[in-house]
Motif scaffolding. Sequence first.
Motif, PDB file in Angstrom:
ATOM      1  N   GLN A   1       0.721  -1.211  -0.224  1.00 45.30           N
ATOM      2  CA  GLN A   1      -0.166  -0.079   0.029  1.00 45.30           C
ATOM      3  C   GLN A   1       0.793   1.319  -0.105  1.00 45.30           C
ATOM      4  O   GLN A   1       0.506   1.968  -0.573  1.00 45.30           O
ATOM      5  CB  GLN A   1      -1.163   0.155   1.160  1.00 45.30           C
ATOM      6  N   TYR A   2       1.960   1.220   0.644  1.00 42.50           N
ATOM      7  CA  TYR A   2       3.015   2.552   0.550  1.00 42.50           C
ATOM      8  C   TYR A   2       3.762   2.485  -0.718  1.00 42.50           C
ATOM      9  O   TYR A   2       4.056   3.600  -1.177  1.00 42.50           O
ATOM     10  CB  TYR A   2       3.855   2.355   1.944  1.00 42.50           C
ATOM     11  N   PHE A   3       4.069   1.116  -1.291  1.00 49.00           N
ATOM     12  CA  PHE A   3       5.107   1.159  -2.410  1.00 49.00           C
ATOM     13  C   PHE A   3       4.281   1.612  -3.443  1.00 49.00           C
ATOM     14  O   PHE A   3       4.547   2.447  -4.432  1.00 49.00           O
ATOM     15  CB  PHE A   3       5.586  -0.162  -2.528  1.00 49.00           C
ATOM     16  N   SER A   4       2.920   1.436  -3.451  1.00 43.66           N
ATOM     17  CA  SER A   4       2.232   2.083  -4.800  1.00 43.66           C
ATOM     18  C   SER A   4       2.192   3.278  -4.632  1.00 43.66           C
ATOM     19  O   SER A   4       2.149   3.987  -5.934  1.00 43.66           O
ATOM     20  CB  SER A   4       0.830   1.173  -4.697  1.00 43.66           C
ATOM     21  N   ARG A   5       2.203   4.082  -3.660  1.00 42.77           N
ATOM     22  CA  ARG A   5       2.281   5.520  -3.646  1.00 42.77           C
ATOM     23  C   ARG A   5       3.606   5.914  -4.170  1.00 42.77           C
ATOM     24  O   ARG A   5       3.901   7.096  -4.606  1.00 42.77           O
ATOM     25  CB  ARG A   5       1.904   6.002  -2.376  1.00 42.77           C
ATOM     26  N   ALA A   6       4.522   5.095  -3.536  1.00 40.79           N
ATOM     27  CA  ALA A   6       5.845   5.933  -3.598  1.00 40.79           C
ATOM     28  C   ALA A   6       6.485   5.485  -5.285  1.00 40.79           C
ATOM     29  O   ALA A   6       7.188   6.526  -5.712  1.00 40.79           O
ATOM     30  CB  ALA A   6       6.909   4.887  -2.936  1.00 40.79           C
ATOM     31  N   LYS A   7       5.770   4.709  -5.967  1.00 39.20           N
ATOM     32  CA  LYS A   7       5.902   4.729  -7.190  1.00 39.20           C
ATOM     33  C   LYS A   7       5.638   5.876  -8.174  1.00 39.20           C
ATOM     34  O   LYS A   7       5.976   5.921  -9.461  1.00 39.20           O
ATOM     35  CB  LYS A   7       5.269   3.263  -7.900  1.00 39.20           C
TER      36      LYS A   7
ATOM     37  N   SER B   1      10.750   4.364   0.994  1.00 36.24           N
ATOM     38  CA  SER B   1      10.488   3.733  -0.389  1.00 36.24           C
ATOM     39  C   SER B   1      10.613   4.623  -1.461  1.00 36.24           C
ATOM     40  O   SER B   1      11.402   4.354  -2.379  1.00 36.24           O
ATOM     41  CB  SER B   1       9.030   3.133  -0.686  1.00 36.24           C
ATOM     42  N   SER B   2      10.223   5.801  -1.664  1.00 30.49           N
ATOM     43  CA  SER B   2      10.260   6.852  -2.545  1.00 30.49           C
ATOM     44  C   SER B   2      11.610   7.380  -2.642  1.00 30.49           C
ATOM     45  O   SER B   2      12.289   7.562  -3.733  1.00 30.49           O
ATOM     46  CB  SER B   2       9.173   7.936  -2.655  1.00 30.49           C
ATOM     47  N   ARG B   3      12.433   7.655  -1.629  1.00 33.89           N
ATOM     48  CA  ARG B   3      13.806   8.052  -1.789  1.00 33.89           C
ATOM     49  C   ARG B   3      14.564   6.708  -2.269  1.00 33.89           C
ATOM     50  O   ARG B   3      15.610   7.089  -2.981  1.00 33.89           O
ATOM     51  CB  ARG B   3      14.182   8.259  -0.233  1.00 33.89           C
ATOM     52  N   ALA B   4      14.236   5.685  -1.935  1.00 38.93           N
ATOM     53  CA  ALA B   4      15.263   4.526  -2.401  1.00 38.93           C
ATOM     54  C   ALA B   4      14.852   4.292  -3.804  1.00 38.93           C
ATOM     55  O   ALA B   4      15.833   4.082  -4.423  1.00 38.93           O
ATOM     56  CB  ALA B   4      14.702   3.202  -1.536  1.00 38.93           C
ATOM     57  N   LEU B   5      13.764   4.619  -4.529  1.00 38.63           N
ATOM     58  CA  LEU B   5      13.553   4.635  -5.918  1.00 38.63           C
ATOM     59  C   LEU B   5      14.215   5.533  -6.563  1.00 38.63           C
ATOM     60  O   LEU B   5      14.713   5.312  -7.708  1.00 38.63           O
ATOM     61  CB  LEU B   5      11.871   4.738  -6.103  1.00 38.63           C
ATOM     62  N   VAL B   6      14.307   6.742  -6.177  1.00 37.90           N
ATOM     63  CA  VAL B   6      15.119   7.961  -6.721  1.00 37.90           C
ATOM     64  C   VAL B   6      16.438   7.420  -6.670  1.00 37.90           C
ATOM     65  O   VAL B   6      17.157   7.768  -7.618  1.00 37.90           O
ATOM     66  CB  VAL B   6      14.736   9.246  -5.894  1.00 37.90           C
ATOM     67  N   LYS B   7      16.864   7.086  -5.650  1.00 36.92           N
ATOM     68  CA  LYS B   7      18.495   6.785  -5.655  1.00 36.92           C
ATOM     69  C   LYS B   7      18.750   5.522  -6.734  1.00 36.92           C
ATOM     70  O   LYS B   7      19.738   5.483  -7.168  1.00 36.92           O
ATOM     71  CB  LYS B   7      18.715   6.126  -4.129  1.00 36.92           C
ATOM     72  N   ASN B   8      17.704   4.521  -6.661  1.00 34.48           N
ATOM     73  CA  ASN B   8      17.931   3.362  -7.915  1.00 34.48           C
ATOM     74  C   ASN B   8      18.040   3.986  -9.117  1.00 34.48           C
ATOM     75  O   ASN B   8      18.932   3.860 -10.128  1.00 34.48           O
ATOM     76  CB  ASN B   8      17.009   2.504  -7.600  1.00 34.48           C
ATOM     77  N   VAL B   9      16.999   5.011  -9.515  1.00 35.35           N
ATOM     78  CA  VAL B   9      17.053   5.736 -10.949  1.00 35.35           C
ATOM     79  C   VAL B   9      18.242   6.455 -10.983  1.00 35.35           C
ATOM     80  O   VAL B   9      18.989   6.279 -12.078  1.00 35.35           O
ATOM     81  CB  VAL B   9      15.850   6.429 -10.980  1.00 35.35           C
ATOM     82  N   GLN B  10      18.913   7.249 -10.185  1.00 33.69           N
ATOM     83  CA  GLN B  10      20.142   8.088 -10.328  1.00 33.69           C
ATOM     84  C   GLN B  10      21.126   7.029 -10.726  1.00 33.69           C
ATOM     85  O   GLN B  10      22.167   7.403 -11.377  1.00 33.69           O
ATOM     86  CB  GLN B  10      20.057   8.904  -8.968  1.00 33.69           C
ATOM     87  N   ALA B  11      21.329   6.042  -9.895  1.00 32.90           N
ATOM     88  CA  ALA B  11      22.651   4.994 -10.001  1.00 32.90           C
ATOM     89  C   ALA B  11      22.441   4.354 -11.392  1.00 32.90           C
ATOM     90  O   ALA B  11      23.455   4.369 -12.052  1.00 32.90           O
ATOM     91  CB  ALA B  11      22.566   3.947  -8.851  1.00 32.90           C
ATOM     92  N   GLY B  12      21.171   3.965 -11.719  1.00 31.36           N
ATOM     93  CA  GLY B  12      20.871   3.466 -13.046  1.00 31.36           C
ATOM     94  C   GLY B  12      21.274   4.354 -14.157  1.00 31.36           C
ATOM     95  O   GLY B  12      21.918   4.066 -15.316  1.00 31.36           O
TER      96      GLY B  12
END
Length: 131
Positions: A78-84, A112-123
């Motif tokens: 439920q939180y991850f769907s918002r973070a996406k 979750s949202s900060r981790a997604l942003v960091k993953n995108v930046q790394a990629g």
Amino acid sequence: MKKKTMMKAAGFLAAVALLASAMPATDPISKESGATVVNTTTLAKEVRGFRGATPVKIYIKKGKVVKVEALKNQETPQYFSRAKAVLAQYEGKAANKAAKMKVDGVTGATYSSRALVKNVQAGLKYYEAHR
């Protein structure tokens, strides 16, 4: 005697080839439907959301981010769907500019949202260095 040694060597090489083909690919960059795809599973495994790793696949065509897709993770659904929601902010942007974007986390799904942003930046950083 020589034939027996050659048979053993051939069997050994066949076994090595079989094992190598069964191992997962470790290259983070691949091609898929005309797009370059960066998978951050191995690139950013130290980046953690609330409950663990949050890898993504970044699809890039002609230097622009076409799509960012969240991969399997252990985050609370439920939180991850918002973070996406942060992932859509990268779509349509030039990869080199998207890598430098400042994207805010989603309230209520901050980790979750900060981790997604960091993953995108790394990629995207990896893409720029290895394309």
